[in-house]
Design a protein around this motif. Sequence first.
Motif, PDB file in Angstrom:
ATOM      1  N   GLU A  84       0.833  -1.203   0.000  1.00  0.00           N
ATOM      2  CA  GLU A  84       0.000   0.000   0.000  1.00  0.00           C
ATOM      3  C   GLU A  84       0.875   1.263   0.000  1.00  0.00           C
ATOM      4  N   TRP A  85       2.164   1.093   0.347  1.00  0.00           N
ATOM      5  CA  TRP A  85       3.109   2.215   0.281  1.00  0.00           C
ATOM      6  C   TRP A  85       3.646   2.406  -1.135  1.00  0.00           C
ATOM      7  N   GLU A  86       3.971   1.293  -1.806  1.00  0.00           N
ATOM      8  CA  GLU A  86       4.492   1.321  -3.172  1.00  0.00           C
ATOM      9  C   GLU A  86       4.328  -0.079  -3.749  1.00  0.00           C
ATOM     10  N   GLY A  87       5.273  -0.581  -4.507  1.00  0.00           N
ATOM     11  CA  GLY A  87       5.183  -1.903  -5.109  1.00  0.00           C
ATOM     12  C   GLY A  87       6.033  -1.949  -6.359  1.00  0.00           C
ATOM     13  N   PHE A  88       6.400  -3.155  -6.794  1.00  0.00           N
ATOM     14  CA  PHE A  88       7.291  -3.275  -7.938  1.00  0.00           C
ATOM     15  C   PHE A  88       6.675  -2.700  -9.207  1.00  0.00           C
ATOM     16  N   ALA A  89       5.395  -2.943  -9.435  1.00  0.00           N
ATOM     17  CA  ALA A  89       4.785  -2.453 -10.666  1.00  0.00           C
ATOM     18  C   ALA A  89       4.763  -0.934 -10.708  1.00  0.00           C
ATOM     19  N   THR A  90       4.311  -0.307  -9.628  1.00  0.00           N
ATOM     20  CA  THR A  90       4.207   1.155  -9.636  1.00  0.00           C
ATOM     21  C   THR A  90       5.573   1.817  -9.578  1.00  0.00           C
ATOM     22  N   ALA A  91       6.473   1.295  -8.748  1.00  0.00           N
ATOM     23  CA  ALA A  91       7.793   1.915  -8.621  1.00  0.00           C
ATOM     24  C   ALA A  91       8.551   1.877  -9.936  1.00  0.00           C
ATOM     25  N   THR A  92       8.547   0.737 -10.601  1.00  0.00           N
ATOM     26  CA  THR A  92       9.333   0.636 -11.830  1.00  0.00           C
ATOM     27  C   THR A  92       8.660   1.363 -12.993  1.00  0.00           C
ATOM     28  N   VAL A  96      10.829   4.252 -15.092  1.00  0.00           N
ATOM     29  CA  VAL A  96      11.073   4.401 -16.528  1.00  0.00           C
ATOM     30  C   VAL A  96      10.431   5.678 -17.063  1.00  0.00           C
ATOM     31  N   ALA A  97       9.309   6.093 -16.493  1.00  0.00           N
ATOM     32  CA  ALA A  97       8.710   7.352 -16.912  1.00  0.00           C
ATOM     33  C   ALA A  97       9.643   8.521 -16.622  1.00  0.00           C
ATOM     34  N   GLY A 129       8.397 -10.809 -13.251  1.00  0.00           N
ATOM     35  CA  GLY A 129       7.349 -10.567 -14.223  1.00  0.00           C
ATOM     36  C   GLY A 129       6.593  -9.271 -14.033  1.00  0.00           C
ATOM     37  N   ARG A 130       7.014  -8.439 -13.060  1.00  0.00           N
ATOM     38  CA  ARG A 130       6.257  -7.226 -12.750  1.00  0.00           C
ATOM     39  C   ARG A 130       7.088  -5.962 -12.879  1.00  0.00           C
ATOM     40  N   VAL A 131       8.366  -6.090 -13.268  1.00  0.00           N
ATOM     41  CA  VAL A 131       9.250  -4.916 -13.241  1.00  0.00           C
ATOM     42  C   VAL A 131       9.480  -4.356 -14.640  1.00  0.00           C
ATOM     43  N   HIS A 132       9.436  -3.029 -14.732  1.00  0.00           N
ATOM     44  CA  HIS A 132       9.659  -2.333 -15.991  1.00  0.00           C
ATOM     45  C   HIS A 132      11.104  -1.854 -16.130  1.00  0.00           C
ATOM     46  N   THR A 133      11.892  -1.975 -15.068  1.00  0.00           N
ATOM     47  CA  THR A 133      13.321  -1.702 -15.104  1.00  0.00           C
ATOM     48  C   THR A 133      14.067  -2.993 -14.811  1.00  0.00           C
ATOM     49  N   LEU A 414       1.644  11.269 -11.499  1.00  0.00           N
ATOM     50  CA  LEU A 414       2.813  10.421 -11.337  1.00  0.00           C
ATOM     51  C   LEU A 414       2.396   8.963 -11.196  1.00  0.00           C
ATOM     52  N   HIS A 415       3.314   8.063 -11.485  1.00  0.00           N
ATOM     53  CA  HIS A 415       3.025   6.636 -11.360  1.00  0.00           C
ATOM     54  C   HIS A 415       3.238   6.108  -9.940  1.00  0.00           C
ATOM     55  N   HIS A 416       3.793   6.929  -9.042  1.00  0.00           N
ATOM     56  CA  HIS A 416       3.919   6.510  -7.647  1.00  0.00           C
ATOM     57  C   HIS A 416       2.551   6.090  -7.121  1.00  0.00           C
ATOM     58  N   ARG A 417       2.540   5.086  -6.245  1.00  0.00           N
ATOM     59  CA  ARG A 417       1.243   4.583  -5.766  1.00  0.00           C
ATOM     60  C   ARG A 417       0.468   5.644  -5.000  1.00  0.00           C
ATOM     61  N   ASN A 418       1.174   6.485  -4.243  1.00  0.00           N
ATOM     62  CA  ASN A 418       0.505   7.509  -3.432  1.00  0.00           C
ATOM     63  C   ASN A 418       0.857   8.898  -3.955  1.00  0.00           C
TER      64      ASN A 418
END
Length: 470
Positions: A84-92, A96-97, A129-133, A414-418
């Motif tokens: 709920e703070w972040e995560g691999f999908a949102t962080a990566t 890249v953005a 399978g969830r990382v964009h970097t 932004l793509h950050h979760r929060n």
Amino acid sequence: MREEPEARDEPGARGEQVLRSTRVVTPEGERGASVAVRGGTITAVLPYDAPVPDGALLTDLGDDVLLPGLVDTHVHVNDPGRTEWEGFATATAAAVAGGITTLVDMPLNSIPPTTSAAHLEVKRAAARGRVHTDTGFWGGAVPGNAGDLRPLHDAGVFGFKCFLLPSGVDEFPQLDAEELAAALAELTRFDGLLIVHAEDPGLIGDAPQQAGPKYADFLASRPAAAEDAAVAGLIALARRFGARVHILHLSSASALPMIAAARAEGVRLTVETCPHFLTLTAEEVPDGATEFKCCPPIREAANQDALWQALADGVVDCVVSDHSPSTIALKAKDTGDFAAAWGGISSLQLGLSAVWTEARRRGHGLADVARWMSAGPARLAGLDGVKGAIAAGHDADFAVLAPERTFTVDPARLHHRNPVTAYAGRTLHGVVRAAYLRGALVARDGELTAQAAKKPAGRLIERPAGGSSR
């Protein structure tokens, strides 16, 4: 030859492709060039007007700047356990953005923390399978896990993080003086790297601890002297053991003379600082604006000037985000109480633009920014043979920047979760137009490409065998 300057949604050609720009930042400086890529690797950096091989896909970037993809070695992804703070999908995606193509995840704020080889596998399973970097991992050094350090090293972590005072989460406790020395002694057996949150717990404990919304009170609670004392102690230990030690998120400029002297003496010491220390100042933080809280804290403008000089002089090795997000509730925005708020700046998507905005004002060029934010972190992680430079044999990881374009930061975009960041409302120079990972176009104009959104192109990476920094 096929030319496709506009429609570039494809992740990249498996065959040969050429990226051409009037401004390509290479280790030798900035110049017009054509960069040839095959199979995800840079094969040559050619003159701007070099002929394009038959059948190669040409992408003409015009006057947009082609930079090496940024390498961020200080990211708190918080996954699994605190997604709920972040995560691999949102962080990566945010990375890249913002032009970051490689990151290394910190061992804490996830549950479990990365303090054993078994916990590392849990972390990798969450990321796979969830990382964009391209994504690697730091291990952790905590009380009682000295026997886990070598197995973690053998499993491919890039080094080991420790705290000298409470980390903020119970599952990642700090090392006392005896435990710190024992960890360093163990790491020297295999030349492991210790990366340290360097603040002295005694001096922090003696500082005035005043709750409330006044930023001046919070700043007084984390004095520069606490950083200086911790850095001095680490220098002594690095000298004693011949160990490799890296100082995380340096904010105190008064520590710089001893750092420079130790390095001149041959102590194996490296240092990073962060975009927020280079672009934000204590004088401008409004009372109650807890989105500015981080530890160590944002200090005064004169301190910032000295950090910039240290970067120019090579005393500070690299600039990395220390992206440490949380939920909005944990930022205590309802009360504005700095003592109660989680400490961390959300900046993963904004670091390149923020640093470039201030760098250009101070007379630095994009070659300097690439050295600090790409080559330097790659060297720290031992990845400088494959990441951090536009050079033949390196991965074809790129950021494309329109350096004179501006934008105003809207956290909701932004793509950050929060949607909380200290940069909200700031106008920054440098719009990231695109990011490429091993030749694949993964982001354009702040959004993932359709292919990248469907199938993330990032890989899980390990410390290269024999990889080391200074």
